[in-house]
Design an enzyme around this catalytic site. Structure first.
Site, PDB file in Angstrom:
ATOM      1  N   ARG A   2      -6.649  11.315  86.632  1.00  0.00           N
ATOM      2  CA  ARG A   2      -6.736  12.740  86.366  1.00  0.00           C
ATOM      3  C   ARG A   2      -6.467  13.011  84.890  1.00  0.00           C
ATOM      4  NH1 ARG A   2      -3.133  15.179  90.592  1.00  0.00           N
ATOM      5  NH2 ARG A   2      -3.958  17.072  89.686  1.00  0.00           N
TER       6      ARG A   2
ATOM      7  N   GLU B 298      -9.186  22.921  97.064  1.00  0.00           N
ATOM      8  CA  GLU B 298      -8.506  23.754  98.052  1.00  0.00           C
ATOM      9  C   GLU B 298      -8.330  25.128  97.401  1.00  0.00           C
ATOM     10  OE1 GLU B 298      -4.336  23.100  98.921  1.00  0.00           O
ATOM     11  OE2 GLU B 298      -4.486  24.221 100.791  1.00  0.00           O
TER      12      GLU B 298
ATOM     13  N   LYS C  89      -0.965  22.602  89.730  1.00  0.00           N
ATOM     14  CA  LYS C  89      -1.172  23.914  90.341  1.00  0.00           C
ATOM     15  C   LYS C  89       0.154  24.550  90.728  1.00  0.00           C
ATOM     16  CE  LYS C  89      -5.430  24.027  92.707  1.00  0.00           C
ATOM     17  NZ  LYS C  89      -6.117  23.921  94.011  1.00  0.00           N
TER      18      LYS C  89
END
Length: 566
Positions: A273, A47, A283
């Site tokens: 992750r 994104e 983020k």
RNA sequence: UGGGGGAUCGUCCAACGGUAGGACAACGGACUCUGACUCCGUGAAUCUAGGUUCGAAUCCUAGUCCCCCAGCCA
């Protein structure tokens, strides 16, 4: 704010296709062997709401890597379904970073927004099938009726609207008749499901915000769940690889594929992750650090962003090597930051040209060296790479050495300079310290030394040995430079474990050395070129450098067993 | 006390019923015109308890601990 050496359109340093081994690759190999697919198609779907970080690098290396290894392809797809958070700056940065990492999506640059019309049509299809409805509840009411982890949810009072009413309302949503937050489109699945994602998830919401790509064409936007799997299907993705937290979304992902006339049926696979000690890879927090000024920007060399890592001087190949060594699995883990440093050092040791630079200068005067004389001495550019050749380094009566390399009263294991002690100046001469000159406050400000003219080049004909070889720079020839030393951004391996990440920021994460002295050959260093300052570490010239003012970033220090022993 | 996942050296990853292996880190040594690099060596693990099996990290049962999910974020 953002200084960045922009790479060319295609990767300057393309990633080689060398196969790793992990459960994802096992699955793909199995599918290929069994004829489930003729070739593999993956995608990296960021994104554009921030810069890519080293965690994304894992996903990029995985998705592009397997495509390469198995002779398939990998798409770059922007998951741009929320205009309130996305920006063109991020889109540009992401493309730049993926290329720099060494990957190429060819003609397959896609956007979820490319599919808005199709997704809208599919939403009407669901409404027509009685499998989606418009809900007028407020966000608060929806939350209240969703239930909790242990209690089932309750049906919305709007759940049984007619198909016609739903269609009419949805079309009017699209036309912009309603304000943000007044209505949503929900799937009609099961409000009692143990999987909360199946409790009538929201499919479309009203957002009256211009979109970076579609402008004001839309004011309703599909959310992740309604966009992702269908986008995968449209692109004929075979293996949709994502991180573990999307595991709970898989039943929903599949529900859409089953209930919509999609052109293909991708399969989702999840992996853990990346986490790294002394590092934050969220983020939300990285955005906070930039916004609140804890760092100078997304490409601050202390940041774990790809842009920051690049600016610090890490080669793409070292980052790829790290990702490869970390592996891919389903167990949550925290990788030791030392492993990253090891990858960087290993590559740079083989490739970086050596130079001499003095960070904290201490003046040395060679009393028996003729005033005004200058000799150009030969220095090897890279002992690991004979083809790198050699260069000349000027030597003169007045030099600088590192303050750390002198001690007036040395402890037993200190091999460097002290009164009466002889050491080698690399590629130059043996020198012996005769006197330490002090200022009024008692600080050593200058060393008076003598040299052995017979030791020119660094060896004494009588074969005597010295315990230390020091780096040095001729005072009259030195280039002044700013050098920035980067330390971990956090003071603890698990920043934020006590609940406040900002409180764990290392106040000493950046040390600025204003007046380092560089050997003259360094004036030719290019921005972004990796060099080694002998005995100190690997450095790279920062893009903030000007002709009058050089700035070097320390990429990583050399291992220092002496410092450790202390 | 719902649903979904996961546990192997200090750390990360392998071993896919058949000798628990590699990397990073640590420690010791050799070499060295970088206290770097390189080389050699050492220590270090199968969450627990039962079971199946000639043989279990791997299969079964029961536990324990950890992670994710209650956005109109992704």
């Amino acid at each position: 704010m953002s200084v960045d050496s922009a790479p060319a359109a295609s990767p300057a340093d393309p990633a080689p296709a060398e196969a790793g081994k992990d459960f994802i690759r096992d699955i793909i190999q199995g599918d290929l062997d069994a004829g489930v697919h003729q070739s593999v198609v993956t995608r990296f779907p960021p994104e554009p709401n921030g810069y890519l970080h080293i965690g994304h690098a894992k996903s990029i290396c995985l998705n592009f890597g397997v495509a390469q290894e198995f002779g398939g392809r990998c798409h770059l797809r922007f998951d741009d379904t929320n205009p309130a958070k996305e920006a063109q700056e991020y889109i540009d940065a992401i493309e730049r970073d993926v290329r720099w990492l060494g990957f190429d999506w060819g003609t397959h640059l896609h956007h979820a927004s490319d599919y808005f019309e199709q997704l809208y049509a599919w939403a009407e299809h669901l409404i027509g099938a009685g499998k989606a409805y418009i809900d007028d509840q407020s966000a608060d009411d929806m939350r209240a009726s969703r239930g909790t982890l242990t209690e089932p949810g309750k049906n919305s009072p709007f759940r049984d609207r007619s198909v016609d009413e739903n269609l009419d309302l949805f079309r009017r949503m699209r036309k912009g008749e309603f304000a943000n937050g007044t209505r949503v489109l929900r799937a009609k699945i099961d409000m009692t499901s143990g999987n909360i994602n199946l409790r009538d998830p929201v499919l479309y919401r009203i957002i009256h915000t211009p979109h970076p790509r579609t402008g004001t064409a839309w004011c309703i936007y599909p959310n992740y769940d309604f966009a992702h799997g269908q986008s995968d299907a449209i692109e004929h993705i075979t293996h949709s690889i994502c991180t573990l937290e999307f595991e709970d979304h898989k039943p929903l992902y599949e529900w859409f594929l089953e209930n919509l006339p999609v052109p293909s049926k991708p399969k989702q696979y999840e992996f853990a992750r990346l986490n790294i000690s002394y590092t934050i890879l969220s983020k939300r927090h990285l955005t906070q650090f930039v916004r609140e000024g804890h760092v100078t920007g997304w490409d601050d060399p202390r940041m774990p962003t790809i842009a920051g890592i690049r600016r610090r001087g890490v080669p793409a190949a070292a980052l790829r090597d790290f990702i490869k060594r970390v592996g891919v699995a389903r167990a949550n883990s925290v990788v030791d930051a030392a492993m990253f440093d090891a990858c960087v050092r290993e590559l740079l040791n083989k490739t970086a040209a050596r130079y001499m630079a003095v960070l904290r200068p201490l003046k040395v005067v060679i009393e028996n060296y003729p005033e005004g004389q200058v000799e150009d001495l030969d220095a090897v550019n890279n002992p690991e790479d004979p083809s790198a050749g050699s260069r000349k380094v000027p030597f003169s009566r007045e030099l600088y050495v590192e303050q750390d390399d002198f001690m007036e009263t040395p402890p037993k294991k200190f091999f460097r300079l002290s009164p009466g002690k002889e050491v080698r100046l690399r590629y130059a001469y043996f020198i012996t310290c005769r006197e330490a000159v002090k200022d009024a406050a008692g600080n050593v400000i200058e060393l008076r030394c003598t040299y052995d003219p017979a030791s020119r080049g660094g060896n004494s004909p009588d074969g005597r040995k010295v315990q230390a070889t020091l780096h040095w720079v001729s005072a009259g020839h030195a280039i002044p430079s700013e050098v920035r030393i980067y330390n971990p951004l956090f003071t603890r391996p698990d920043p934020g474990a006590d609940g406040d990440v900002v409180a764990d920021i290392n106040p000493q994460s950046l040390e600025i050395i204003a007046d380092a002295k560089l050997e003259p050959a360094l004036s030719a260093a290019r921005i972004g070129e990796a060099v080694q300052f002998e005995r100190l570490g690997y450095f790279t010239k920062d893009a903030e450098s000007t002709d009058a003012h050089a700035v070097f970033n320390r990429t990583v220090g050399l291992r220092d067993s002496y410092a450790k022993a202390k």
